[in-house]
Design a protein around this motif. Structure first.
Motif, mmCIF file in Angstrom:
data_model
loop_
_atom_site.group_PDB
_atom_site.id
_atom_site.type_symbol
_atom_site.label_atom_id
_atom_site.label_comp_id
_atom_site.label_asym_id
_atom_site.label_seq_id
_atom_site.Cartn_x
_atom_site.Cartn_y
_atom_site.Cartn_z
ATOM 1 N N ALA A 115 33.201 53.468 35.187
ATOM 2 C CA ALA A 115 31.977 53.037 36.291
ATOM 3 C C ALA A 115 31.531 51.595 35.617
ATOM 4 C CB ALA A 115 30.871 53.979 36.307
ATOM 5 N N PHE A 116 31.177 51.339 34.292
ATOM 6 C CA PHE A 116 30.584 50.142 33.884
ATOM 7 C C PHE A 116 31.686 48.956 33.989
ATOM 8 C CE2 PHE A 116 30.456 47.103 30.343
ATOM 9 C CZ PHE A 116 29.268 46.659 30.586
ATOM 10 N N SER A 117 32.939 49.064 33.880
ATOM 11 C CA SER A 117 34.012 48.194 34.028
ATOM 12 C C SER A 117 34.118 47.906 35.630
ATOM 13 C CB SER A 117 35.400 48.553 33.349
ATOM 14 O OG SER A 117 35.279 48.653 32.059
ATOM 15 N N LYS A 118 33.875 48.862 36.173
ATOM 16 C CA LYS A 118 34.229 48.602 37.912
ATOM 17 C C LYS A 118 33.105 48.126 38.384
ATOM 18 C CE LYS A 118 37.786 52.177 38.381
ATOM 19 N NZ LYS A 118 37.851 53.423 39.076
ATOM 20 N N SER A 119 31.801 48.030 37.656
ATOM 21 C CA SER A 119 30.550 47.309 38.303
ATOM 22 C C SER A 119 30.740 45.738 38.007
ATOM 23 C CB SER A 119 29.346 47.770 37.447
ATOM 24 O OG SER A 119 29.178 49.164 37.531
ATOM 25 N N MET A 120 31.590 45.047 37.459
ATOM 26 C CA MET A 120 31.890 43.702 37.210
ATOM 27 C C MET A 120 32.422 43.291 38.250
ATOM 28 S SD MET A 120 31.051 43.095 33.788
ATOM 29 C CE MET A 120 31.854 44.287 32.939
ATOM 30 N N PHE A 121 31.680 41.993 38.809
ATOM 31 C CA PHE A 121 32.215 41.260 39.939
ATOM 32 C C PHE A 121 31.772 39.850 39.602
ATOM 33 C CE2 PHE A 121 31.201 45.244 42.054
ATOM 34 C CZ PHE A 121 32.439 45.792 42.531
ATOM 35 N N SER A 122 32.727 38.755 39.838
ATOM 36 C CA SER A 122 32.538 37.330 39.914
ATOM 37 C C SER A 122 31.148 37.144 40.480
ATOM 38 C CB SER A 122 33.528 36.593 39.973
ATOM 39 O OG SER A 122 33.983 36.733 41.611
ATOM 40 N N LEU A 123 30.488 35.904 39.949
ATOM 41 C CA LEU A 123 29.250 35.532 40.634
ATOM 42 C C LEU A 123 29.721 34.674 41.759
ATOM 43 C CD1 LEU A 123 26.280 35.021 40.195
ATOM 44 C CD2 LEU A 123 26.733 32.876 39.039
ATOM 45 N N LEU A 124 28.982 34.692 42.928
ATOM 46 C CA LEU A 124 29.241 33.876 44.166
ATOM 47 C C LEU A 124 29.361 32.666 43.865
ATOM 48 C CD1 LEU A 124 29.147 34.307 47.238
ATOM 49 C CD2 LEU A 124 26.709 33.707 47.319
ATOM 50 N N GLY A 125 30.594 31.730 44.305
ATOM 51 C CA GLY A 125 30.677 30.403 44.017
ATOM 52 C C GLY A 125 31.808 30.431 42.767
ATOM 53 N N SER A 126 32.227 31.573 42.181
ATOM 54 C CA SER A 126 33.253 31.445 41.327
ATOM 55 C C SER A 126 34.669 31.271 41.810
ATOM 56 C CB SER A 126 33.000 32.864 40.171
ATOM 57 O OG SER A 126 31.921 32.880 39.587
ATOM 58 N N ALA A 127 35.538 30.889 40.991
ATOM 59 C CA ALA A 127 37.113 30.620 41.599
ATOM 60 C C ALA A 127 37.686 32.065 41.872
ATOM 61 C CB ALA A 127 37.783 30.165 40.124
ATOM 62 N N GLN A 128 38.263 31.942 43.106
ATOM 63 C CA GLN A 128 38.915 32.913 43.675
ATOM 64 C C GLN A 128 40.264 33.154 43.379
ATOM 65 O OE1 GLN A 128 37.479 32.978 47.672
ATOM 66 N NE2 GLN A 128 36.628 35.064 47.323
ATOM 67 N N PRO A 129 41.045 34.318 43.190
ATOM 68 C CA PRO A 129 42.530 34.198 42.985
ATOM 69 C C PRO A 129 43.241 33.808 43.953
ATOM 70 C CG PRO A 129 41.721 36.594 43.127
ATOM 71 C CD PRO A 129 40.201 35.552 43.342
ATOM 72 N N PRO A 130 44.568 33.237 43.650
ATOM 73 C CA PRO A 130 45.371 32.982 44.832
ATOM 74 C C PRO A 130 45.449 34.156 45.633
ATOM 75 C CG PRO A 130 46.311 32.121 42.756
ATOM 76 C CD PRO A 130 45.023 33.043 42.480
ATOM 77 N N ARG A 131 45.740 34.213 46.913
ATOM 78 C CA ARG A 131 46.069 35.469 47.677
ATOM 79 C C ARG A 131 47.251 36.020 47.520
ATOM 80 N NH1 ARG A 131 41.394 36.889 49.124
ATOM 81 N NH2 ARG A 131 42.179 38.255 50.759
ATOM 82 N N ALA A 132 48.218 35.362 47.065
ATOM 83 C CA ALA A 132 49.574 36.048 46.927
ATOM 84 C C ALA A 132 50.183 35.655 45.597
ATOM 85 C CB ALA A 132 50.618 35.496 48.096
ATOM 86 N N ARG A 133 50.946 36.474 44.914
ATOM 87 C CA ARG A 133 51.406 36.371 43.756
ATOM 88 C C ARG A 133 53.013 35.922 43.814
ATOM 89 N NH1 ARG A 133 51.488 41.995 44.738
ATOM 90 N NH2 ARG A 133 53.697 42.786 45.190
ATOM 91 N N ASP A 134 53.377 35.199 42.799
ATOM 92 C CA ASP A 134 54.779 34.865 42.806
ATOM 93 C C ASP A 134 55.745 35.884 42.049
ATOM 94 O OD1 ASP A 134 54.413 32.294 44.185
ATOM 95 O OD2 ASP A 134 53.325 31.793 42.261
#
Length: 593
Positions: free
Chosen positions: A369-388
């Motif tokens: 539950a602690f680990s799943k409470s972690m989200f990036s701050l608004l404005g942080s870099a987002q991951p690419p939508r698709a993987r290679d």
């Protein structure tokens, strides 16, 4: 009881010999050569360090400790974004090599400075020196440690703090800051531990004798012995102010906000951190901002770092316990304790209540539950939508010729004599196995039960990624050799941060149910992440840092037993590799550029 304490001055760094502003250096060059370059605010921070064994008493029991410039833990490095760190490291050990890894520093353009023996460089031999020179390109809470054999277990570590460049502000407010470095400590030497791990029959290292806060703990006594609780079996500690094991007291002023920088360099232990009667707000993880969230305690695994905000809003006439306790393993180690001291209340005044009661060691739902409470701050870099590309890595315990090992996809990592970076960059033949390693485990393997065939093999193959490709890694946990045993493994990636896309239970299949668990909107950026018992953790990173990088379990004995892999990307784009990083183990000199 007189409670002694030790607190180093903020920013102290034993061994720092010179800091030269890049602007000043530019002016000097202009005077000498008549050239006037652009002035900047970055600095070159020079350090002269020598690593030696020495006698020390981290937990009030004298032992042999690996120190730097006669100190344990090693000096704290403080720098600002854009600064260059230059550490001239001399190996003062008598019979073994040494390297230092700068944990969390991505080493763009300087992969040879990553400090990983047999991967980025040769070990520095006794009597020799090597200069680590690299730029710190992002602010955050980091640390450094030995990365040769199990030298982290011997005490080779220290803090590395990178502040924002002048004129920039953090996305949160605080008045002052304090740094806490957590570690665990054994009375058995790292060499004895290594022999036991490589013996038949297998001899496990056991649980640590003490937990240390900034290198200080107490063995076979308790600061809280006067309370009728689980600590009652320990006598009261009788410490003097000059002792090396005197608690590192945190001095605070009332009604202020403190940034607590937390870093765990433990060899084995997952920890829970708590301050009596105080709440905290998590704002940074592994040098990346997270969406603030309030907690009463923090689970911190080996290799992880956090910043939390603490408001000193309790009764200023009292002091409060600062506690770390073992998580994820049945604890046989007492809490590590020190004091949060409200100035001007005497630091010798004990808190009125017993220390915090740690969560149950096996309450994994709470940890998740602690680990799943972690989200990036608004404005942080987002991951690419698709993987290679996606690789799945099965964490499994195995047997090789009667020896107990850890394996990944049935391969236990044994590093080559010649460092990968130089061998790949200069095309050295025969340095390691060039065949592709396995990218998944057999579909009929059941990770929920002990392996039906425990036999494994050793290897040193490399996962090679296309430059700037998007790579997904799924860490799959499994049952160990014994029934009903599956452990937490914190995995650390060198040279990169990764997005933690999600966690799952049971066996990862890649089906719709598993894909639905992945967060592509605001996953946190980390460099270390746990994989929980009988579950999986999914990561995504961009292979945009030319070099060769370790990816491994950060539990020291697990890595020693083979629990790691090696990644390589765009090594042809790496500049000239310094000669003193790659000449060990070679049968021929590398080709010249």
């Amino acid at each position: 009881m007189l409670l002694p304490y030790h607190q180093s001055p903020r920013g102290s760094g034993l061994g720092e010999v010179k800091v030269m502003s890049a602007a000043v250096a530019s002016i000097v060059l202009s005077i000498l050569f008549g050239v006037w370059p652009c002035l900047g605010a970055s600095q070159i921070r020079h350090f002269q360090w020598e690593v030696r064994y020495m006698y020390w008493s981290p937990d009030c029991v004298e032992n042999v400790v690996m120190g730097i410039n006669g100190r344990f833990p090693g000096p704290t490095i403080r720098a600002k974004v854009g600064d260059t760190i230059s550490v001239r490291l001399t190996n003062g050990l008598l019979t073994e090599g040494v390297v230092i890894h700068w944990h969390g520093i991505r080493q763009f353009r300087t992969p040879w400075a990553d400090g990983t023996a047999s991967i980025s460089q040769c070990a520095i031999n006794p009597g020799e020196s090597f200069t680590y020179r690299f730029e710190v390109d992002k602010a955050g809470t980091f640390f450094y440690h030995g990365h040769y054999g199990m030298q982290r277990s011997a005490g080779l570590y220290g803090s590395l703090i990178v502040e924002l460049e002048d004129g920039k502000a953090e996305p949160f407010h605080y008045d002052e800051e304090l740094s806490l470095l957590f570690s665990d400590w054994w009375h058995e030497s790292m060499h004895e531990q290594e022999v036991g791990l490589s013996s038949i029959p297998f001899r496990w290292i056991g649980e640590p004798q003490s937990l240390l806060i900034n290198g200080r703990g107490q063995y076979n006594c308790s600061l809280a012995a006067s309370y009728q609780s689980r600590n009652s079996s320990y006598p009261r500690c009788n410490l003097r102010g000059g002792e090396q094991c005197a608690p590192y007291v945190l001095h605070v002023r009332p009604n202020k906000v403190y940034r607590l920088r937390l870093a765990s360099t433990t060899s084995l232990s997952s920890l829970n951190f708590e301050i009596s009667d105080h709440k905290m707000v998590v704002v940074e993880a592994d040098g990346n901002y997270v969406r603030p969230f309030e907690v009463r305690d923090v689970d911190i695994y080996s290799g992880e770092t956090y910043s939390v905000l603490l408001k000193t809003d309790q009764d200023p006439a009292q002091n409060y316990w600062v506690s770390i306790s073992v998580r994820g393993r049945q604890p046989a180690t007492p809490q590590g304790l020190t004091i949060l001291n409200y100035v001007p209340t005497s630091a010798s005044r004990l808190p009125v209540s017993p220390p915090p009661i740690a969560p149950r060691w096996d309450d994994f739902d709470r940890s998740k539950a602690f680990s799943k409470s972690m989200f990036s701050l608004l404005g942080s870099a987002q991951p690419p939508r698709a993987r290679d590309r996606r690789i799945v890595l099965l964490n499994m315990q195995s047997k090789i010729n009667g020896y107990t090992k850890w394996s990944i996809n049935n391969v236990s990592l044994v590093l080559p004599l010649t460092p990968y970076l130089g061998a790949i960059r200069y095309g050295v033949k025969g340095a390691f196995d060039r065949r592709a390693p396995p990218e998944n485990f057999p579909g009929n393997y059941n990770p929920m039960i002990p392996p039906l065939n425990p036999n494994s093999t050793t290897g040193n193959r490399v996962y090679t990624f296309l430059y700037n490709s998007t790579v997904d890694v799924v860490l799959q946990n499994a049952n160990a050799l014994s029934a009903n045993v599956s452990e937490i493994h914190p995995w650390h990636l060198h040279g990169h941060d990764f997005w933690v896309l999600g966690y799952g239970e049971g066996k990862f299949t890649g089906g719709h149910k598993d894909e639905a668990r992945l967060n592509l909107e605001n996953p946190p950026l980390r460099n270390t992440v746990p994989v929980f018992p009988y579950g999986w953790t999914a990561l995504r990173f961009v292979a945009n840092n030319p070099g060769v990088w370790a990816f491994h379990c950060h539990i020291e004995p697990h890595l020693h037993m083979g629990m790691g892999v090696v990644f390589a990307e765009a090594v042809n784009l790496v500049g000239k590799v310094p000669d003193d990083t790659l000449m060990c183990g070679l049968t021929a000199k590398p080709r010249k550029d």
